[in-house]
Design a protein around this motif. Structure first.
Motif, PDB file in Angstrom:
ATOM      1  N   LEU A   1       0.832  -1.209   0.000  1.00  0.00           N
ATOM      2  CA  LEU A   1       0.000   0.000   0.000  1.00  0.00           C
ATOM      3  C   LEU A   1       0.866   1.259   0.000  1.00  0.00           C
ATOM      4  CD1 LEU A   1      -2.835  -1.072   2.497  1.00  0.00           C
ATOM      5  CD2 LEU A   1      -2.973  -0.899  -0.006  1.00  0.00           C
ATOM      6  N   THR A   2       1.996   1.194   0.714  1.00  0.00           N
ATOM      7  CA  THR A   2       2.907   2.337   0.735  1.00  0.00           C
ATOM      8  C   THR A   2       3.496   2.566  -0.663  1.00  0.00           C
ATOM      9  OG1 THR A   2       3.440   1.769   3.008  1.00  0.00           O
ATOM     10  CG2 THR A   2       4.904   3.344   1.930  1.00  0.00           C
ATOM     11  N   MET A   3       3.834   1.482  -1.326  1.00  0.00           N
ATOM     12  CA  MET A   3       4.368   1.617  -2.691  1.00  0.00           C
ATOM     13  C   MET A   3       3.330   2.249  -3.612  1.00  0.00           C
ATOM     14  SD  MET A   3       6.520  -1.858  -3.461  1.00  0.00           S
ATOM     15  CE  MET A   3       7.649  -1.239  -4.694  1.00  0.00           C
ATOM     16  N   LEU A   4       2.105   1.776  -3.488  1.00  0.00           N
ATOM     17  CA  LEU A   4       1.045   2.315  -4.344  1.00  0.00           C
ATOM     18  C   LEU A   4       0.878   3.809  -4.102  1.00  0.00           C
ATOM     19  CD1 LEU A   4      -1.563  -0.587  -4.065  1.00  0.00           C
ATOM     20  CD2 LEU A   4      -0.251   0.086  -6.099  1.00  0.00           C
ATOM     21  N   ASP A   5       0.890   4.161  -2.829  1.00  0.00           N
ATOM     22  CA  ASP A   5       0.725   5.558  -2.468  1.00  0.00           C
ATOM     23  C   ASP A   5       1.850   6.409  -3.054  1.00  0.00           C
ATOM     24  OD1 ASP A   5      -1.128   7.097  -0.950  1.00  0.00           O
ATOM     25  OD2 ASP A   5       0.513   7.572   0.439  1.00  0.00           O
ATOM     26  N   MET A   6       3.068   5.941  -2.886  1.00  0.00           N
ATOM     27  CA  MET A   6       4.210   6.718  -3.386  1.00  0.00           C
ATOM     28  C   MET A   6       4.203   6.789  -4.906  1.00  0.00           C
ATOM     29  SD  MET A   6       7.253   5.443  -0.836  1.00  0.00           S
ATOM     30  CE  MET A   6       8.529   6.625  -1.297  1.00  0.00           C
ATOM     31  N   ALA A   7       3.873   5.681  -5.534  1.00  0.00           N
ATOM     32  CA  ALA A   7       3.878   5.665  -6.998  1.00  0.00           C
ATOM     33  C   ALA A   7       2.820   6.626  -7.539  1.00  0.00           C
ATOM     34  CB  ALA A   7       3.637   4.246  -7.511  1.00  0.00           C
ATOM     35  N   LYS A   8       1.640   6.563  -6.940  1.00  0.00           N
ATOM     36  CA  LYS A   8       0.545   7.373  -7.478  1.00  0.00           C
ATOM     37  C   LYS A   8       0.687   8.854  -7.139  1.00  0.00           C
ATOM     38  CE  LYS A   8      -2.817   4.434  -6.098  1.00  0.00           C
ATOM     39  NZ  LYS A   8      -4.158   3.833  -5.967  1.00  0.00           N
ATOM     40  N   LYS A   9       1.172   9.123  -5.911  1.00  0.00           N
ATOM     41  CA  LYS A   9       1.189  10.524  -5.490  1.00  0.00           C
ATOM     42  C   LYS A   9       2.529  11.203  -5.725  1.00  0.00           C
ATOM     43  CE  LYS A   9      -2.424  10.030  -2.085  1.00  0.00           C
ATOM     44  NZ  LYS A   9      -2.536   9.499  -0.741  1.00  0.00           N
ATOM     45  N   GLN A  10       3.571  10.430  -5.875  1.00  0.00           N
ATOM     46  CA  GLN A  10       4.882  11.070  -6.034  1.00  0.00           C
ATOM     47  C   GLN A  10       5.545  10.775  -7.379  1.00  0.00           C
ATOM     48  OE1 GLN A  10       6.619   9.795  -2.036  1.00  0.00           O
ATOM     49  NE2 GLN A  10       6.901  12.011  -1.930  1.00  0.00           N
ATOM     50  N   PHE A  11       5.679   9.481  -7.711  1.00  0.00           N
ATOM     51  CA  PHE A  11       6.501   9.168  -8.878  1.00  0.00           C
ATOM     52  C   PHE A  11       5.783   9.431 -10.204  1.00  0.00           C
ATOM     53  CE2 PHE A  11       8.261   6.265  -5.530  1.00  0.00           C
ATOM     54  CZ  PHE A  11       9.330   7.097  -5.221  1.00  0.00           C
ATOM     55  N   ILE A  12       4.522   8.996 -10.308  1.00  0.00           N
ATOM     56  CA  ILE A  12       3.816   9.242 -11.573  1.00  0.00           C
ATOM     57  C   ILE A  12       3.655  10.753 -11.819  1.00  0.00           C
ATOM     58  CG2 ILE A  12       1.649   8.888 -12.857  1.00  0.00           C
ATOM     59  CD1 ILE A  12       1.542   6.061 -11.683  1.00  0.00           C
ATOM     60  N   PRO A  13       3.180  11.522 -10.809  1.00  0.00           N
ATOM     61  CA  PRO A  13       3.100  12.972 -11.051  1.00  0.00           C
ATOM     62  C   PRO A  13       4.452  13.583 -11.415  1.00  0.00           C
ATOM     63  CG  PRO A  13       1.883  12.381  -9.065  1.00  0.00           C
ATOM     64  CD  PRO A  13       2.587  11.149  -9.512  1.00  0.00           C
ATOM     65  N   ALA A  14       5.521  13.139 -10.769  1.00  0.00           N
ATOM     66  CA  ALA A  14       6.847  13.687 -11.101  1.00  0.00           C
ATOM     67  C   ALA A  14       7.190  13.374 -12.552  1.00  0.00           C
ATOM     68  CB  ALA A  14       7.910  13.107 -10.160  1.00  0.00           C
ATOM     69  N   ALA A  15       6.880  12.140 -12.968  1.00  0.00           N
ATOM     70  CA  ALA A  15       7.203  11.733 -14.337  1.00  0.00           C
ATOM     71  C   ALA A  15       6.400  12.558 -15.352  1.00  0.00           C
ATOM     72  CB  ALA A  15       6.911  10.241 -14.518  1.00  0.00           C
ATOM     73  N   VAL A  16       5.137  12.794 -15.020  1.00  0.00           N
ATOM     74  CA  VAL A  16       4.285  13.579 -15.927  1.00  0.00           C
ATOM     75  C   VAL A  16       4.856  14.991 -16.090  1.00  0.00           C
ATOM     76  CG1 VAL A  16       1.992  14.625 -16.172  1.00  0.00           C
ATOM     77  CG2 VAL A  16       2.207  12.222 -15.467  1.00  0.00           C
ATOM     78  N   LYS A  17       5.283  15.541 -14.976  1.00  0.00           N
ATOM     79  CA  LYS A  17       5.849  16.886 -14.996  1.00  0.00           C
ATOM     80  C   LYS A  17       7.130  16.931 -15.844  1.00  0.00           C
ATOM     81  CE  LYS A  17       6.303  20.030 -11.131  1.00  0.00           C
ATOM     82  NZ  LYS A  17       6.340  19.934  -9.659  1.00  0.00           N
ATOM     83  N   VAL A  18       7.962  15.955 -15.609  1.00  0.00           N
ATOM     84  CA  VAL A  18       9.225  15.884 -16.363  1.00  0.00           C
ATOM     85  C   VAL A  18       8.922  15.757 -17.856  1.00  0.00           C
ATOM     86  CG1 VAL A  18      11.242  14.420 -16.828  1.00  0.00           C
ATOM     87  CG2 VAL A  18      10.588  14.939 -14.475  1.00  0.00           C
ATOM     88  N   SER A  19       8.012  14.850 -18.184  1.00  0.00           N
ATOM     89  CA  SER A  19       7.601  14.653 -19.569  1.00  0.00           C
ATOM     90  C   SER A  19       7.154  15.963 -20.202  1.00  0.00           C
ATOM     91  CB  SER A  19       6.376  13.755 -19.600  1.00  0.00           C
ATOM     92  OG  SER A  19       6.656  12.535 -20.003  1.00  0.00           O
ATOM     93  N   LYS A  20       6.332  16.655 -19.438  1.00  0.00           N
ATOM     94  CA  LYS A  20       5.782  17.896 -19.975  1.00  0.00           C
ATOM     95  C   LYS A  20       6.900  18.885 -20.282  1.00  0.00           C
ATOM     96  CE  LYS A  20       2.397  21.530 -19.301  1.00  0.00           C
ATOM     97  NZ  LYS A  20       3.323  22.622 -19.620  1.00  0.00           N
ATOM     98  N   SER A  21       7.831  19.016 -19.379  1.00  0.00           N
ATOM     99  CA  SER A  21       8.869  20.019 -19.629  1.00  0.00           C
ATOM    100  C   SER A  21       9.773  19.593 -20.788  1.00  0.00           C
ATOM    101  CB  SER A  21       9.645  20.357 -18.351  1.00  0.00           C
ATOM    102  OG  SER A  21      10.558  19.346 -18.069  1.00  0.00           O
ATOM    103  N   ILE A  22       9.990  18.293 -20.950  1.00  0.00           N
ATOM    104  CA  ILE A  22      10.799  17.874 -22.110  1.00  0.00           C
ATOM    105  C   ILE A  22      10.020  18.141 -23.405  1.00  0.00           C
ATOM    106  CG2 ILE A  22      12.252  16.049 -23.108  1.00  0.00           C
ATOM    107  CD1 ILE A  22      11.810  14.469 -20.496  1.00  0.00           C
TER     108      ILE A  22
END
Ligand code: ADP
Ligand code: MG
Length: 695
Positions: free
Chosen positions: A577-598
């Motif tokens: 559950l902790t992994m899911l939380d981190m992936a959904k709230k931290q890593f995926i949003p970070a990746a989306v942001k990075v993608s957008k700026s590239i």
């Protein structure tokens, strides 16, 4: 306090023998000693005197409360504090503490794990003073070490069975000593010196990692460019900040009468070890719990967090606990010390053979005593012993045993010996202490069980070890007491034991794959994970052994099995559950942001007619990984939901291992890869380098 020497403040917070002698009337002191040594109950009047003296002593040292301190099956300790105060006329208070309050407490037992016991008894419990472990003051409370039982008699803690197992070894070992003509020993004690490994990380980084906060380990994290490969940390020079922590910790432990002795850097960066001087098993268990607790508390004072998890960092050595164990008699002999006379040697070899037989016959029990979700990451991972239990006794002892088995002379570097007639040469400790890969190694005058995880209580291992050894000694005594010719009977017993059980002895490299093959040929069980090991607990032959020595009843073993499996399932679920939380709230949003700026950069370049091939391919890589992560999140979520539908505790634990845990690994791999291609500025959590190299 500043100028006080260690000798002056050592044990200053312990109601120990010196204090008791000073403060108790002689007859009371003697009664307490009797209780300590023989386990006889204290007379209520005497208990009142002891309680009052304890209270006065504690109050003088600033204590306001007392607590019964116990070790429920959670693996950590429990306490509930009551103030000494009671109302007095004119709005004043009296400070009181009665013998009854000292001897017995009644915490509500219903919220502690009790496994299957919950169904069979009303969850009321009481705590009973354990006078063999001294009371102490911590944080302005008087702590009274206690055992924890249910009203119907079921044991709900880790101390009671440990005390019972120590009793069992004492009784059976004395039978053996008598056969060797010993008339002086009246009690035999098992002793333990647990070496404790731990990590220290900076609190400011710890606070930014949900996985560390919730689960004690990093569930994500790409490998740092440097790990432990330069081997520059082990025994390395201790950094000032760590050294300050260690000094502070030593002092706190010494005040509690804990003989913290050795401290050093361990193999992994940021990893350290503390070893105390050994003491009686029961006290060693209490002291190890206190040591772990004070490590955590003291670290915080230094802006650090102490991680006791067995595997805080993937790809970096984890932490274990080495349970150094021996048996000694109260007439001053270490029964695992090879002796100086032929008779002593035979006595030593008798104990050695009993242990060899015990470890061979009950290997799964020892294995499961070190089973936990955390420790599954270590055992068999080439940094800790494999999941196969074997024994190392050193080449010298192996030759002695072989000579005994074959009835040949033992040839040492200096002379030839007839075992049982001549005194064997003294074994040099350094020749027996070199094998670091064996789970159960003889180290000169003690055994070192190296499977335990760093966060484990040492109780379970020692309960099992003691009971196994009591069982073998009792079998030996049964046979030898009947014999007409003791020497002949002994020799035939030892030779038979060696023949039947020497497969458990392995002096080679326990980390190698060849050993696993060889172990299989020898029929030694390889219980890879917690869910393989724990169900072994309830085997009928094990249950009858525990019942024979009144260490556990069948119901108690079943309940412990259930608690261990349930705990495994819960830990894996929380991690997932902790992994899911981190992936959904931290890593995926970070990746989306990075993608957008590239992508923005790629578009801008396109408009300007600048080559944007790199940006496009970079953005595609990030995007592809992000989609993968999103799929892995869905897959993990499905597994967690599926696991929650499983009622049976064992089936659920097994599913957590075979499905949930595997889905966690798949998610981790993708996130870790993403971490390696995203700038550290954009990465939402501190990296392994931040955690491992900044203290
Ligand atoms: P190493 O790292 O070589 O294994 P350490 O000095 O770190 O050695 O740890 C050895 C541990 O064994 C210490 O805690 C020590 O007190 C303990 N020990 C020594 N003798 C006995 C004994 N007779 N019974 C139990 N533990 C012992
Ligand atoms: Mg060691």
């Amino acid at each position: 306090m500043a100028n006080e020497t260690v000798a002056e403040y050592f044990g200053c917070n312990v109601f120990n023998d010196v204090v008791m002698r000073e403060r108790l009337p002689k007859y009371v002191y003697k009664a307490v000693l009797r209780t300590k040594q023989l386990g006889t109950a204290l007379d209520p009047d005497v208990a009142d005197v002891v309680a009052n003296a304890m209270k006065d002593w504690a109050v003088e040292r600033g204590a306001t409360h007392f607590t019964h301190w116990f070790q429920p099956m959670t693996g950590v300790t429990a306490e509930k504090h009551d103030a000494f105060i009671s109302p007095a006329p004119h709005g004043r208070v009296l400070l009181e503490f009665s013998g009854k309050e000292l001897v017995k407490g009644e915490p509500d037992a219903s919220s502690f794990p009790s496994g299957g016991l919950r169904a069979t008894f009303e969850a009321r419990g009481y705590t009973a003073w354990d006078p063999t472990s001294d009371a102490f003051i911590k944080d302005d409370s008087l702590y009274i070490p206690t055992a924890f039982c249910s009203y119907t008699g079921e044991v709900l803690d880790k101390k009671t069975p440990l005390l019972r197992s120590m009793e069992a070894v004492s009784t059976q070992a004395l039978r053996i000593l008598r056969l060797f003509g010993n008339t002086t020993a009246t009690r035999v004690m098992t002793t333990v010196g647990p070496e404790q490994e731990y990590f220290l990380v900076d609190k400011k980084y710890y606070d930014q990692r949900e996985d560390l906060i919730i689960t004690g380990r990093t569930l994500f994290g790409a490998k740092p460019p440097k790990g432990q490969e330069l081997e520059d940390h082990y025994f390395g020079n201790i950094k000032q900040r760590v050294s300050d922590f260690m000094k502070d910790l030593d002092k706190e432990l010494w005040k509690l009468g804990i003989y913290a002795k050795t401290k050093h850097n361990e193999v992994a960066p940021s990893q350290h070890e503390l070893a105390p001087v050994f003491t009686t098993s029961n006290i060693a268990a209490d002291h190890n719990q206190l040591t772990m607790e004070l490590m955590k508390k003291t670290a915080l004072k230094h802006g650090l967090v102490c991680l006791l998890h067995e595997k805080p960092f993937a790809g970096i050595n984890g932490s274990g606990k080495h349970n150094n164990w021996s048996i000694s008699s109260n007439d001053g002999q270490n029964l695992l010390d090879p002796g100086a006379t032929p008779l002593d040697n035979m006595q030593f070899l008798t104990f050695l053979c009993a242990i060899i037989k015990g470890v061979h016959e009950y290997a799964p029990l020892l294995r499961l005593s070190a089973a936990s979700a955390g420790n599954d990451h270590r055992l068999g991972a080439n940094e800790a012993p494999p999941a196969v239990v074997s024994m190392f006794i050193g080449s010298e002892l192996e030759e002695v045993i072989e000579a005994l088995e074959k009835g040949k002379k033992y040839v040492s570097s200096t002379a030839e010996f007839d075992i049982g007639v001549d005194a064997l040469p003294n074994f040099k400790k350094d020749t027996t202490d070199r094998n670091r890969t064996s789970p159960f190694a003889f180290t000169g005058n003690k055994f070192e069980f190296r499977m335990l995880g760093s966060a484990d209580s040492i109780s379970c291992t020692n309960i099992i070890l003691n009971t196994i050894v009591a069982e073998e000694l009792s079998q030996f005594a049964d046979e030898l007491e009947k014999a007409d010719d003791f020497n002949a009977a002994l020799k035939s017993l030892l030779v038979r034991t060696i023949k039947e059980h020497k497969q458990i002895i392995f002096n080679g490299n326990g980390y190698s794959d060849e050993w696993l093959e060889e172990a299989k040929r020898r029929g030694l069980p390889n219980l890879v994970s917690t869910v393989d090991a724990v169900p072994e607990y309830t085997k009928p032959e094990y249950v009858s052994m525990f019942e024979k020595f009144k260490v556990y009843t069948k119901v108690e073993i079943e309940s412990r099995t259930e608690i261990l499996l349930e705990n495994y399932g819960k830990v894996i679920t929380i991690e997932a559950l902790t992994m899911l939380d981190m992936a959904k709230k931290q890593f995926i949003p970070a990746a989306v942001k990075v993608s957008k700026s590239i992508c923005d950069a790629a578009l801008a370049k396109k408009e300007l007619g600048v080559d944007n091939a790199f940006d496009v391919s970079y953005a595609s890589r990030v995007s592809a990984l992000t989609s993968g992560i999103s799929e892995a999140v869905n897959a993990l979520e499905e597994k967690v939901i599926a696991s929650q539908g499983i009622e049976d505790v064992e089936a659920k634990a097994k599913f957590c291992r075979s499905d949930v845990f595997v889905a966690m690994q798949s998610l981790r791999v993708l996130v870790d890869e993403l971490e390696t291609i995203v700038s550290s500025e954009d990465w939402p959590v501190p990296s392994y380098t931040d955690l491992l190299f900044t203290v």
